[in-house]
Design a protein around this motif. Structure first.
Motif, PDB file in Angstrom:
ATOM      1  N   GLY A   1       4.738   3.326   6.098  1.00 52.73           N
ATOM      2  CA  GLY A   1       5.275   2.449   6.166  1.00 52.73           C
ATOM      3  C   GLY A   1       4.338   0.657   5.887  1.00 52.73           C
ATOM      4  O   GLY A   1       4.645  -0.076   6.379  1.00 52.73           O
ATOM      5  N   GLY A   2       3.956   0.843   4.933  1.00 50.67           N
ATOM      6  CA  GLY A   2       3.064   0.123   4.330  1.00 50.67           C
ATOM      7  C   GLY A   2       2.039  -0.451   4.784  1.00 50.67           C
ATOM      8  O   GLY A   2       1.167  -0.770   4.560  1.00 50.67           O
ATOM      9  N   VAL A   3       1.040   0.532   5.186  1.00 53.04           N
ATOM     10  CA  VAL A   3      -0.808   0.605   5.988  1.00 53.04           C
ATOM     11  C   VAL A   3      -1.346   1.156   5.021  1.00 53.04           C
ATOM     12  O   VAL A   3      -2.776   1.480   5.204  1.00 53.04           O
ATOM     13  N   CYS A   4      -0.689   1.203   3.639  1.00 54.25           N
ATOM     14  CA  CYS A   4      -1.621   2.127   2.431  1.00 54.25           C
ATOM     15  C   CYS A   4      -2.941   2.999   3.262  1.00 54.25           C
ATOM     16  O   CYS A   4      -4.204   3.653   2.617  1.00 54.25           O
ATOM     17  N   ALA A   5      -2.059   4.267   3.792  1.00 53.98           N
ATOM     18  CA  ALA A   5      -2.481   5.513   4.261  1.00 53.98           C
ATOM     19  C   ALA A   5      -1.596   6.163   3.343  1.00 53.98           C
ATOM     20  O   ALA A   5      -2.203   7.660   3.815  1.00 53.98           O
ATOM     21  N   CYS A   6      -0.972   6.101   2.366  1.00 49.14           N
ATOM     22  CA  CYS A   6      -0.219   6.860   1.209  1.00 49.14           C
ATOM     23  C   CYS A   6      -0.482   6.209  -0.480  1.00 49.14           C
ATOM     24  O   CYS A   6      -1.004   5.288  -0.797  1.00 49.14           O
ATOM     25  N   ALA A   7       0.259   7.066  -1.114  1.00 56.45           N
ATOM     26  CA  ALA A   7       0.039   6.187  -2.186  1.00 56.45           C
ATOM     27  C   ALA A   7       1.986   6.489  -2.548  1.00 56.45           C
ATOM     28  O   ALA A   7       2.264   6.572  -3.951  1.00 56.45           O
TER      29      ALA A   7
END
Length: 106
Positions: free
Chosen positions: A41-47
């Protein structure tokens, strides 16, 4: 409003217009750009919104933050110009920005 050009690994270009302040990832998703999933969702928790910034744009886009850098270290296709598109804000000075999608993201 700035235009952003996404180039797939196969060379297909998707040019989209985004509102200033929005993330590049959200603009890509709103315009159905293939390969920009943004699972977190855009929270910098995946790539899953990984892009390569075209070298001509690197200085204007800027570098990775610590959290972004940490997320990207898990990517087997990391490059010096790798960024997470959720961490790039659309700004007028990025009008014409060129981003390349890594192989396997489609």
């Amino acid at each position: 409003m700035p235009t952003i050009h996404f180039i797939t690994y196969n060379g297909e270009t998707h040019s989209v217009v985004g509102a200033e302040g929005a993330s590049v990832m959200s603009v890509a998703q709103q315009n159905n750009v293939p390969g920009i999933d943004g699972d977190c969702g855009g929270v910098c928790a995946c790539a899953t919104c990984h892009v390569y910034v075209d070298p001509d744009w690197s200085d204007r886009v800027g570098g990775r933050g610590d959290q972004e850098d940490s997320m990207l270290t898990f990517s087997p296709i990391l490059r010096d110009n790798s960024r997470l598109s959720c961490q790039i804000a659309v700004r007028e000075e990025l009008d014409g920005l060129v981003l390349h999608l890594p192989e396997g993201q489609h």
